[in-house]
Motif scaffolding. Structure first.
Motif, PDB file in Angstrom:
ATOM      1  N   GLN A  89       0.812  -1.220   0.000  1.00 37.99           N
ATOM      2  CA  GLN A  89       0.000   0.000   0.000  1.00 37.99           C
ATOM      3  C   GLN A  89       0.844   1.270   0.000  1.00 37.99           C
ATOM      4  O   GLN A  89       0.306   2.368  -0.138  1.00 37.99           O
ATOM      5  CB  GLN A  89      -0.903   0.016   1.233  1.00 37.99           C
ATOM      6  CG  GLN A  89      -1.924  -1.089   1.250  1.00 37.99           C
ATOM      7  CD  GLN A  89      -2.716  -1.104   2.534  1.00 37.99           C
ATOM      8  OE1 GLN A  89      -3.093  -0.055   3.043  1.00 37.99           O
ATOM      9  NE2 GLN A  89      -2.964  -2.293   3.060  1.00 37.99           N
ATOM     10  N   LEU A  90       2.153   1.124   0.134  1.00 42.35           N
ATOM     11  CA  LEU A  90       3.030   2.291   0.212  1.00 42.35           C
ATOM     12  C   LEU A  90       3.475   2.727  -1.180  1.00 42.35           C
ATOM     13  O   LEU A  90       3.528   1.912  -2.104  1.00 42.35           O
ATOM     14  CB  LEU A  90       4.258   1.957   1.068  1.00 42.35           C
ATOM     15  CG  LEU A  90       3.973   1.645   2.531  1.00 42.35           C
ATOM     16  CD1 LEU A  90       5.243   1.169   3.220  1.00 42.35           C
ATOM     17  CD2 LEU A  90       3.403   2.854   3.237  1.00 42.35           C
ATOM     18  N   PRO A  91       3.856   4.021  -1.318  1.00 45.44           N
ATOM     19  CA  PRO A  91       4.402   4.477  -2.603  1.00 45.44           C
ATOM     20  C   PRO A  91       5.783   3.876  -2.846  1.00 45.44           C
ATOM     21  O   PRO A  91       6.370   3.260  -1.962  1.00 45.44           O
ATOM     22  CB  PRO A  91       4.477   6.001  -2.435  1.00 45.44           C
ATOM     23  CG  PRO A  91       4.485   6.235  -0.970  1.00 45.44           C
ATOM     24  CD  PRO A  91       3.734   5.106  -0.344  1.00 45.44           C
ATOM     25  N   ARG A 131      19.010   8.329   5.015  1.00 41.75           N
ATOM     26  CA  ARG A 131      18.473   8.238   6.375  1.00 41.75           C
ATOM     27  C   ARG A 131      16.999   8.634   6.379  1.00 41.75           C
ATOM     28  O   ARG A 131      16.637   9.758   6.004  1.00 41.75           O
ATOM     29  CB  ARG A 131      19.274   9.151   7.298  1.00 41.75           C
ATOM     30  CG  ARG A 131      18.851   9.054   8.724  1.00 41.75           C
ATOM     31  CD  ARG A 131      19.816   9.841   9.602  1.00 41.75           C
ATOM     32  NE  ARG A 131      19.524   9.610  10.997  1.00 41.75           N
ATOM     33  CZ  ARG A 131      18.980  10.527  11.798  1.00 41.75           C
ATOM     34  NH1 ARG A 131      18.682  11.719  11.331  1.00 41.75           N
ATOM     35  NH2 ARG A 131      18.742  10.230  13.049  1.00 41.75           N
ATOM     36  N   GLY A 132      16.140   7.688   6.752  1.00 41.73           N
ATOM     37  CA  GLY A 132      14.720   7.971   6.850  1.00 41.73           C
ATOM     38  C   GLY A 132      13.943   7.802   5.555  1.00 41.73           C
ATOM     39  O   GLY A 132      12.736   7.966   5.534  1.00 41.73           O
ATOM     40  N   LEU A 133      14.614   7.482   4.464  1.00 48.59           N
ATOM     41  CA  LEU A 133      13.938   7.320   3.169  1.00 48.59           C
ATOM     42  C   LEU A 133      14.215   5.919   2.653  1.00 48.59           C
ATOM     43  O   LEU A 133      15.383   5.478   2.589  1.00 48.59           O
ATOM     44  CB  LEU A 133      14.418   8.367   2.172  1.00 48.59           C
ATOM     45  CG  LEU A 133      13.720   8.367   0.814  1.00 48.59           C
ATOM     46  CD1 LEU A 133      12.234   8.705   0.966  1.00 48.59           C
ATOM     47  CD2 LEU A 133      14.382   9.359  -0.129  1.00 48.59           C
ATOM     48  N   TYR A 134      13.163   5.243   2.272  1.00 45.99           N
ATOM     49  CA  TYR A 134      13.261   3.859   1.823  1.00 45.99           C
ATOM     50  C   TYR A 134      12.599   3.731   0.461  1.00 45.99           C
ATOM     51  O   TYR A 134      11.796   4.574   0.063  1.00 45.99           O
ATOM     52  CB  TYR A 134      12.580   2.922   2.829  1.00 45.99           C
ATOM     53  CG  TYR A 134      13.112   3.108   4.233  1.00 45.99           C
ATOM     54  CD1 TYR A 134      14.243   2.446   4.669  1.00 45.99           C
ATOM     55  CD2 TYR A 134      12.492   3.987   5.121  1.00 45.99           C
ATOM     56  CE1 TYR A 134      14.741   2.630   5.947  1.00 45.99           C
ATOM     57  CE2 TYR A 134      12.978   4.194   6.391  1.00 45.99           C
ATOM     58  CZ  TYR A 134      14.095   3.518   6.803  1.00 45.99           C
ATOM     59  OH  TYR A 134      14.599   3.717   8.058  1.00 45.99           O
ATOM     60  N   GLU A 135      12.951   2.651  -0.248  1.00 48.06           N
ATOM     61  CA  GLU A 135      12.404   2.418  -1.569  1.00 48.06           C
ATOM     62  C   GLU A 135      12.031   0.952  -1.701  1.00 48.06           C
ATOM     63  O   GLU A 135      12.774   0.080  -1.264  1.00 48.06           O
ATOM     64  CB  GLU A 135      13.441   2.792  -2.637  1.00 48.06           C
ATOM     65  CG  GLU A 135      12.952   2.690  -4.045  1.00 48.06           C
ATOM     66  CD  GLU A 135      14.000   3.167  -5.037  1.00 48.06           C
ATOM     67  OE1 GLU A 135      13.763   4.179  -5.705  1.00 48.06           O
ATOM     68  OE2 GLU A 135      15.052   2.487  -5.139  1.00 48.06           O
ATOM     69  N   LYS A 136      10.891   0.700  -2.327  1.00 44.63           N
ATOM     70  CA  LYS A 136      10.494  -0.686  -2.567  1.00 44.63           C
ATOM     71  C   LYS A 136      11.439  -1.295  -3.593  1.00 44.63           C
ATOM     72  O   LYS A 136      11.866  -0.637  -4.529  1.00 44.63           O
ATOM     73  CB  LYS A 136       9.079  -0.772  -3.130  1.00 44.63           C
ATOM     74  CG  LYS A 136       7.979  -0.478  -2.156  1.00 44.63           C
ATOM     75  CD  LYS A 136       6.660  -0.847  -2.819  1.00 44.63           C
ATOM     76  CE  LYS A 136       5.505  -0.077  -2.290  1.00 44.63           C
ATOM     77  NZ  LYS A 136       4.262  -0.409  -2.972  1.00 44.63           N
TER      78      LYS A 136
END
Length: 137
Positions: A89-91, A131-136
């Motif tokens: 459900q996340l971008p 830091r604090g940012l993630y990617e599928k």
């Protein structure tokens, strides 16, 4: 005192009426028990379907008693969370705050959310960009 004419037949009619009332009452009690058993089975089915759907308190209608807050702070939520469905459900790029916006996760502790993100990274489902940012993945 002399008995009046017909009092024996009146007593017999009363006994017969009481017997009939007793049998009707017994049948009514059996019917009520059967309906209570059926209702309990339906409630159990509702709970299991609610858990499958990812809801801790399925339905939650007015007939249920309000939930009592647990002591010890935090709270959390009811039921288990399907974290893979949360990830879907996340971008494409997301932050922990995006995870918290998913329905049912508003009151989750930060440690639970970051544990889920860590599991996603270890499973290769997500990558840490900065830091604090993630990617599928």
């Amino acid at each position: 005192m002399p008995r009046r004419k017909g009092s024996a037949s009146t007593a017999s009619a009363i006994r017969q009426f009481r017997r009939q009332a007793g049998s009707v009452l017994a049948k009514l009690r059996r019917d009520i028990r059967a309906k209570e058993v059926e209702l309990a089975l339906l409630k159990r089915d509702e709970e299991s379907l609610g858990r499958l759907a990812g809801r801790g308190n399925a339905g939650g209608g007015a007939a249920r008693a309000p939930r009592v807050a647990r002591g010890g702070g935090g709270g959390g939520g009811g039921g288990r969370i399907n974290w893979r469905s949360v990830l879907s459900q996340l971008p494409k790029q997301f932050k922990a705050s995006n995870v918290r916006q998913v329905r049912g996760l508003k009151d989750k502790r930060p440690s639970e959310i970051f544990a889920a993100i860590t599991r996603w990274i270890e499973a290769g489902l997500a990558k840490r960009k900065t830091r604090g940012l993630y990617e599928k993945a």
